[in-house]
Every structure is written in structure tokens, then in C-alpha cells.
Design an enzyme around this catalytic site. Structure first.
Site, PDB file in Angstrom:
ATOM      1  N   PRO A  11       0.787  -1.231   0.000  1.00 51.07           N
ATOM      2  CA  PRO A  11       0.000   0.000   0.000  1.00 51.07           C
ATOM      3  C   PRO A  11       0.823   1.286   0.000  1.00 51.07           C
ATOM      4  CG  PRO A  11      -0.163  -1.112   2.125  1.00 51.07           C
ATOM      5  CD  PRO A  11       0.499  -2.072   1.166  1.00 51.07           C
ATOM      6  N   ASN A  12       0.325   2.222  -0.766  1.00 50.46           N
ATOM      7  CA  ASN A  12       0.876   3.586  -0.886  1.00 50.46           C
ATOM      8  C   ASN A  12       2.187   3.673  -1.661  1.00 50.46           C
ATOM      9  OD1 ASN A  12      -1.210   4.950   0.655  1.00 50.46           O
ATOM     10  ND2 ASN A  12      -0.402   3.829   2.419  1.00 50.46           N
ATOM     11  N   ARG A  19       5.549  10.859  -2.473  1.00 52.19           N
ATOM     12  CA  ARG A  19       5.219  10.530  -1.085  1.00 52.19           C
ATOM     13  C   ARG A  19       6.455  10.682  -0.192  1.00 52.19           C
ATOM     14  NH1 ARG A  19       4.619   4.421   1.312  1.00 52.19           N
ATOM     15  NH2 ARG A  19       3.997   5.065   3.400  1.00 52.19           N
ATOM     16  N   TYR A  24      11.442   8.350   1.460  1.00 54.00           N
ATOM     17  CA  TYR A  24      11.398   7.276   0.466  1.00 54.00           C
ATOM     18  C   TYR A  24      12.141   7.587  -0.835  1.00 54.00           C
ATOM     19  CZ  TYR A  24       7.879   5.562   3.702  1.00 54.00           C
ATOM     20  OH  TYR A  24       7.242   5.122   4.845  1.00 54.00           O
ATOM     21  N   ASN A  75       7.523  -5.879  -0.664  1.00 50.29           N
ATOM     22  CA  ASN A  75       7.512  -4.744   0.260  1.00 50.29           C
ATOM     23  C   ASN A  75       6.085  -4.654   0.782  1.00 50.29           C
ATOM     24  OD1 ASN A  75       7.519  -2.379   1.690  1.00 50.29           O
ATOM     25  ND2 ASN A  75       8.718  -1.227   0.183  1.00 50.29           N
ATOM     26  N   ALA A  78       2.972  -0.733   5.017  1.00 52.66           N
ATOM     27  CA  ALA A  78       2.430  -0.651   6.388  1.00 52.66           C
ATOM     28  C   ALA A  78       1.949  -2.009   6.912  1.00 52.66           C
ATOM     29  CB  ALA A  78       1.305   0.365   6.431  1.00 52.66           C
ATOM     30  N   GLU A  99      11.979  -9.851   1.926  1.00 52.49           N
ATOM     31  CA  GLU A  99      11.290  -8.624   2.339  1.00 52.49           C
ATOM     32  C   GLU A  99      12.188  -7.425   2.073  1.00 52.49           C
ATOM     33  OE1 GLU A  99       9.048  -8.778   5.955  1.00 52.49           O
ATOM     34  OE2 GLU A  99       9.669  -6.770   6.559  1.00 52.49           O
ATOM     35  N   HIS A 101      12.412  -2.975   2.295  1.00 52.71           N
ATOM     36  CA  HIS A 101      11.898  -1.658   2.678  1.00 52.71           C
ATOM     37  C   HIS A 101      12.863  -0.609   2.152  1.00 52.71           C
ATOM     38  CE1 HIS A 101       8.937  -3.465   5.222  1.00 52.71           C
ATOM     39  NE2 HIS A 101       9.886  -4.280   5.662  1.00 52.71           N
ATOM     40  N   ARG A 108      13.199   4.174  12.643  1.00 48.97           N
ATOM     41  CA  ARG A 108      12.060   5.097  12.525  1.00 48.97           C
ATOM     42  C   ARG A 108      11.176   5.006  13.789  1.00 48.97           C
ATOM     43  NH1 ARG A 108       9.257   4.686   6.935  1.00 48.97           N
ATOM     44  NH2 ARG A 108       8.308   6.591   7.784  1.00 48.97           N
TER      45      ARG A 108
END
Ligand code: DQA
Length: 145
Positions: A11-12, A19, A24, A75, A78, A99, A101, A108
Site C-alpha cells: 500500500p501507498n 510521497r 522514500y 515490500n 504498512a 522482504e 523496505h 524510525r
């Protein structure tokens, strides 16, 4: 026949480029997908990239990947921090899942420090921005061969 690799962007991530670029980066998703395809082709892999904002769609894609693909780069965005359903889908399939990111999630906000999905993945790459996807393609190529 080329081995196939599935890349799932959660998502996103369709908003990459605009964004929170300070977190990012400024690469857009189409640009990242182009770079992934180029690296995959150099390594003799056939790649398919998908983006979805929906948790159940990620579960469906993972279940299908077991039959159609040799490895997955994921990825979960969230959903990394919330989704037992995606974790269970990864655990249920026998192909490697890497995975990824863009940001370094462990430096973070505290709610991003826990990945529910990483413990059932083959490995995790975090904090190298868009370049991390290319590292993930290389890791996938090693795992497939
Ligand atoms: C992310 C990190 C997640 O915490 C966040 O929710 C994202 C992107 C990353 O690539 O850095 O959407 O997965």
C-alpha cells in the site's frame, strides 16, 4: 526457460516519487520497476511487478506465486507491522520470499520496529532506498540458482 520472479509492492507505494521524498526518495514506482526489470534480465530472470493497496490481494498473489514463480520480493509497506494474514501466507508457501523496505524501519518510529513478516521471510533488505530492490533481485537470483 527463464526462472520467474514476482515483485509485490504494498500500500501507498504507487505514490513513490511524491510521497514523503525525504524518507522514500524521489524515484517513482514505474522507474523502480524499470530498473528491477533491467537487473532481472541481466541475471536471466523473468520478472513481473505488481502494486496493490489491498491486504487480501497480497495474500492471493503469494498463494498463486507458489505455483507460478521461483521467488518473491515483497515490500508489504504498512502491512509489515500489522498483517498476520500476510505473515501466514508467506509461511504457507515453499518458495523464498525476500522482504524489502526503502527506509531503515528499525531507526524510525517504534511502531515500525516490529516486522510481523520478516521472521517468515528468507531475508530482509532495509534502508538502501530504491537501490535495495536491485540488491533483492541479486539475492533472489542467488536463491533460485
Ligand atoms: C516501507 C516502510 C513501512 O513502515 C511503511 O509503512 C511503508 C514503506 C518502506 O519501504 O520503507 O509504506 O515499507
Amino acid at each position: 526457460m527463464k526462472a520467474s520472479l514476482l515483485v509485490i509492492h504494498g500500500p501507498n507505494l504507487n505514490l513513490l516519487g511524491s510521497r514523503e521524498p525525504e524518507i522514500y526518495g524521489t524515484s517513482t514506482l514505474p522507474l523502480i520497476n524499470e530498473q528491477i526489470s533491467k537487473r532481472a534480465s541481466q541475471l536471466g530472470l523473468d520478472v513481473h511487478c505488481v502494486q496493490t493497496n489491498h491486504e487480501g490481494k497480497i495474500v492471493d498473489l503469494l498463494q498463486k506465486a507458489e505455483h507460478d514463480c521461483k521467488a518473491v520480493i515483497l515490500n508489504p509497506a504498512a502491512y509489515t507491522h500489522t498483517s498476520i494474514a500476510i505473515r501466514d501466507a508467506i509461511a504457507a508457501i515453499s518458495i523464498p520470499v525476500i522482504e524489502i523496505h526503502l527506509s531503515q524501519i528499525s531507526k524510525r518510529e517504534p511502531f515500525r520496529h516490529t516486522s510481523l513478516t520478516a521472521p517468515v521471510c528468507t531475508g530482509m533488505i532495509s534502508g538502501f532506498g530504491a537501490h535495495g530492490y536491485l540488491l533483492a533481485v541479486e539475492a533472489a537470483a542467488l536463491l533460485i540458482k
